[in-house]
Design an enzyme around this catalytic site. Structure first.
Site, short mmCIF file in Angstrom:
data_model
loop_
_atom_site.label_atom_id
_atom_site.label_comp_id
_atom_site.label_asym_id
_atom_site.label_seq_id
_atom_site.Cartn_x
_atom_site.Cartn_y
_atom_site.Cartn_z
N ASN A 216 0.86 -1.19 0.00
CA ASN A 216 0.00 0.00 0.00
C ASN A 216 0.89 1.24 0.00
OD1 ASN A 216 0.55 0.95 2.81
ND2 ASN A 216 -0.26 -1.07 3.30
N ASP A 285 -3.47 -6.48 5.73
CA ASP A 285 -4.30 -7.40 6.53
C ASP A 285 -4.24 -8.83 5.98
OD1 ASP A 285 -5.22 -5.53 8.41
OD2 ASP A 285 -6.54 -4.68 6.88
N PRO A 317 -1.28 -11.62 10.84
CA PRO A 317 -1.51 -11.31 12.25
C PRO A 317 -1.85 -9.82 12.42
CG PRO A 317 0.83 -11.70 11.82
CD PRO A 317 0.10 -12.04 10.56
N LYS A 350 -12.21 -0.08 17.72
CA LYS A 350 -10.81 -0.56 17.75
C LYS A 350 -10.16 -0.26 19.09
CE LYS A 350 -10.18 -0.14 12.91
NZ LYS A 350 -9.74 0.68 11.80
#
Ligand code: C5P
Length: 409
Positions: A216, A285, A317, A350
């Protein structure tokens, strides 16, 4: 080399004094002055007689030095110019520093403007040596250098490598941006002194075959700003960095990794000894399941049929979540949340799910915020329910403000 992670806007009104001595590297002091001025630091300069053989007063004056001293008895207006740095500057930096000035400082000799100013100076003194490797390793220089270190002088380098005379070895001036960072550190509060800080930053790269990967556009800038500001404020900093371009001074410990699994393993190893962990990395992810025979070689176009052109993924993870699961009472854990929608609700979730003390939420896909942007527009939420919305700020300032919140967590 990028210095975006050093552009802290909080030094307005601070003063440093720059001493330049006679080395071929003296031209680099001009760049150092430019960096200090760009941080809005007021800088007085002293050039020794031999420095003036390499660089002129006019360059330093043109770039905004508040004074340029050369001779001990040059000024009729101010007979105490040799005391000005000790009275007004909060840091003295000598870059480049020759064997001669190191010897003078070690012995307390004050026979020219710079050595006299240095002898009178009581604040932090940063010295960046630059000389021929034989001069650097000479027993006299090494003994003088140890004397200065024992007295608390802050060393900036030297590095080893090819020096101007063609020899290779110790005595090469360290990168100017590192000297700049040492000055910023000398001018910073030390409210994180003694804290062990762990930062994850940058993207991860998840290989599909030997040459292709999934990743990314994270630049790692936000994490690099957090690492530098924590170090400047006295912390002992460990960085676990995905592929990024930032250069850190040698005291900042950097582990370079590629994949999420490598980042997870490096961060987990460091976490138990950390007081604060701040996960800014844009961890992938998912990682590709390599196609058969594809993990060690480049898959050839002609070998692939249409059915093989599907990339199958498996979960990586969640590093932050796994650190949160093992966190003990004294530790503080900070996460980042980049979202395109439901920013606050997702960030709150989160914060609780990953056992965080603070989450910094920013919207991605809007101007002035997110991946590869110099600025960020964030909302910070802490575990006590406090929510603060900050305006668009340069990422170094966001980092600085995050550390300001720490005593309240
Ligand atoms: O769940 P989400 O990926 O949005 O959470 C973002 C936060 O979690 C960031 O602080 C990021 O560094 C961290 N994270 C992580 N490991 C992952 C995914 C995210 O540490 N695999």
């Amino acid at each position: 080399m990028s210095i975006e992670h050093l552009r802290f806007p909080c030094f307005l009104g601070r003063r440093a004094h720059l001493g330049v001595t006679g080395s071929v590297a003296a031209y680099k002091a001009i760049e150092l002055l430019r960096l200090l001025k760009s941080a809005q630091i007021e800088v007085g300069v002293t050039l020794t007689g031999s420095a003036r053989r390499f660089v002129g007063e006019a360059s330093f004056q043109a770039l905004g030095a508040s004074t340029v001293d050369t001779e001990l008895f040059a000024s009729d207006d101010d007979p105490f110019a040799h005391l000005t740095p000790s009275r007004s500057a909060q840091a003295l930096v000598i870059a480049p520093a020759t064997a001669d000035i190191i010897a003078k400082l070690a012995c307390g000799i004050a026979d020219d403007m710079l050595s006299t100013q240095a002898l009178a100076f009581r604040g932090p003194i940063i010295i960046a040596p630059a000389m021929n490797p034989n001069m650097w390793t000479a027993p006299a220089t090494q003994s003088n250098w140890r004397t200065l270190l024992d007295r608390g002088v802050i060393p900036a380098g030297p590095d080893a490598g090819l020096v101007a005379c063609g020899d290779t070895g110790g005595g090469r001036l360290c990168p100017v941006e590192h000297i700049f960072a040492y000055v910023l550190r000398a001018l910073s509060p030390k409210d994180l002194a003694g804290k062990n800080v762990l930062i994850t930053l940058g993207p991860t790269r998840e290989p599909w075959d030997a040459v292709r990967y999934l990743s990314n556009p994270s630049s790692g800038l936000m994490g690099a700003c957090l690492a530098m500001s924590a170090w400047m404020r006295g912390a002992n900093v460990h960085v676990v960095a995905g592929p990024t371009e930032f250069s850190f001074p040698p005291e900042v410990n950097v582990a370079h990794v590629q994949t999420a699994e490598e980042m997870h393993s490096a961060a987990s190893d460091l976490f138990s000894a950390s007081d604060i962990a701040c996960c800014t990395a844009a961890v992938a992810d998912f990682r590709p399941i390599p196609p058969e025979g594809g993990s060690t070689r480049k898959l050839k176009k002609r070998e692939m049929n249409a059915d093989d052109l599907v990339i199958r993924l498996q979960p990586n993870p969640d590093i932050l979540r796994s650190l949160g699961a093992t966190k003990h009472a004294g530790q503080r854990l900070i996460g980042f949340a980049a979202e395109t929608e439901n920013l606050l609700a997702s960030a709150k979730l989160k914060l609780t799910e990953k056992h965080l003390d603070l989450i910094v939420a920013n919207r991605v896909g809007v101007a002035g915020s997110g991946f590869a942007s110099a600025t960020n527009i964030v909302t910070v939420l802490d575990r006590t329910g406090r929510v603060e919305q900050w305006p668009e700020l340069p990422k170094p300032e966001v980092a600085w403000r995050v550390w300001d919140l720490l005593p309240h967590l």
